[in-house]
Design an enzyme around this catalytic site. Structure first.
Site, mmCIF file in Angstrom:
data_model
loop_
_atom_site.group_PDB
_atom_site.id
_atom_site.type_symbol
_atom_site.label_atom_id
_atom_site.label_comp_id
_atom_site.label_asym_id
_atom_site.label_seq_id
_atom_site.Cartn_x
_atom_site.Cartn_y
_atom_site.Cartn_z
ATOM 1 N N LYS A 83 0.848 -1.201 0.000
ATOM 2 C CA LYS A 83 0.000 0.000 0.000
ATOM 3 C C LYS A 83 0.878 1.244 0.000
ATOM 4 C CE LYS A 83 -4.566 -0.226 2.192
ATOM 5 N NZ LYS A 83 -5.311 0.003 3.455
HETATM 6 O O1 G3P Z 1 -8.607 0.613 4.570
HETATM 7 C C1 G3P Z 1 -8.955 1.938 4.902
HETATM 8 C C2 G3P Z 1 -9.888 1.918 6.070
HETATM 9 O O2 G3P Z 1 -9.324 1.173 7.115
HETATM 10 C C3 G3P Z 1 -10.221 3.300 6.585
HETATM 11 O O3 G3P Z 1 -11.429 3.174 7.278
HETATM 12 O O4 G3P Z 1 -13.212 3.856 8.881
HETATM 13 O O5 G3P Z 1 -10.787 4.588 9.223
HETATM 14 O O6 G3P Z 1 -12.161 5.557 7.353
HETATM 15 P P1 G3P Z 1 -11.924 4.344 8.237
#
Ligand code: G3P
Length: 217
Positions: A83
């Protein structure tokens, strides 16, 4: 649509992998912190649990260091997807790693133009963050639609990996649009199977079956 689980919790990963419904895993520095585990160790363990792609994120900001980190992460296992952030240095690193045959997941995508650049850089996956887009008053799923249109216009191989998924409607809308992958928190995956009418109907069937006094086994 492929289902990846968005976690570094190996217990959740093992449980969901045993269902046969899991196609991969995504992690990020915040999920690694939440796991309390050593980054390289937990990524290696996860890559041994699932057959599909396991995303492990670089943390350098400059291309030279990011490339070194990416090559180190890619060497952990054949199913590692490196990533990198959607920055110019991230795109340069994506181009270099992809030309080495490394799977790259370009993350922190918030515009269709960013996604266009990631496809041109040879990304295997693009990760638009729909939940965080919604959080600031934009329509996260409209972004997915725009990326789908652009990628189809030019037959890009990059797979749309919907990230920052917060609830089952995100999964439904991603599938209706034709996203390739959704990376979903473990608790949201479990919610996808739930419906009160299924529970009610099963209860009724089993009550009537019991009344027959019969057994199958
Ligand atoms: O893979 C990206 C994800 O983990 C982000 O999620 O809920 O932190 O926006 P969030």
């Amino acid at each position: 649509m492929k289902f990846f689980v968005d976690t570094a919790d190996v217990n959740d990963i093992r449980e969901l992998n045993d269902t046969g419904l899991l196609d991969g895993v995504t992690t990020n520095p915040s999920l690694i912190k939440k796991s309390g585990r050593d980054f390289l160790e937990v990524v290696e363990e996860i890559a041994g649990i699932v057959d599909g792609p396991v995303s492990a994120e670089t943390v350098a900001l400059d291309h030279v260091t990011m490339l070194k980190e990416g090559r180190k992460l890619a060497a952990i296992a054949d199913n590692i997807a490196v990533k990198v952030p959607l920055t110019i240095d991230g795109l340069k690193t994506c181009k270099a790693l992809a030309s080495d045959g490394v799977m790259v997941n370009v993350t922190l995508c918030f515009s269709a133009n960013q996604a266009l650049l990631a496809a041109k850089a040879g990304a295997a996956f693009i990760s638009p963050f729909v939940g965080r887009h919604d959080d600031v008053g934009f329509d996260g799923m409209a972004l997915i639609e725009d990326i789908r249109t652009i990628y189809d216009n030019y037959a890009f191989d990059t797979e749309i990996l919907v990230a920052s998924v917060r609830h089952p409607v995100h999964v439904l809308e991603a599938a209706l649009i034709g996203a390739d992958v959704a990376t979903i928190p473990a608790d949201v995956i479990r919610k996808l199977a739930n419906h009160p009418l299924t529970d009610k109907g099963l209860e009724g069937f089993l009550k009537d079956w019991a009344a027959t006094g019969q057994k199958i086994l």
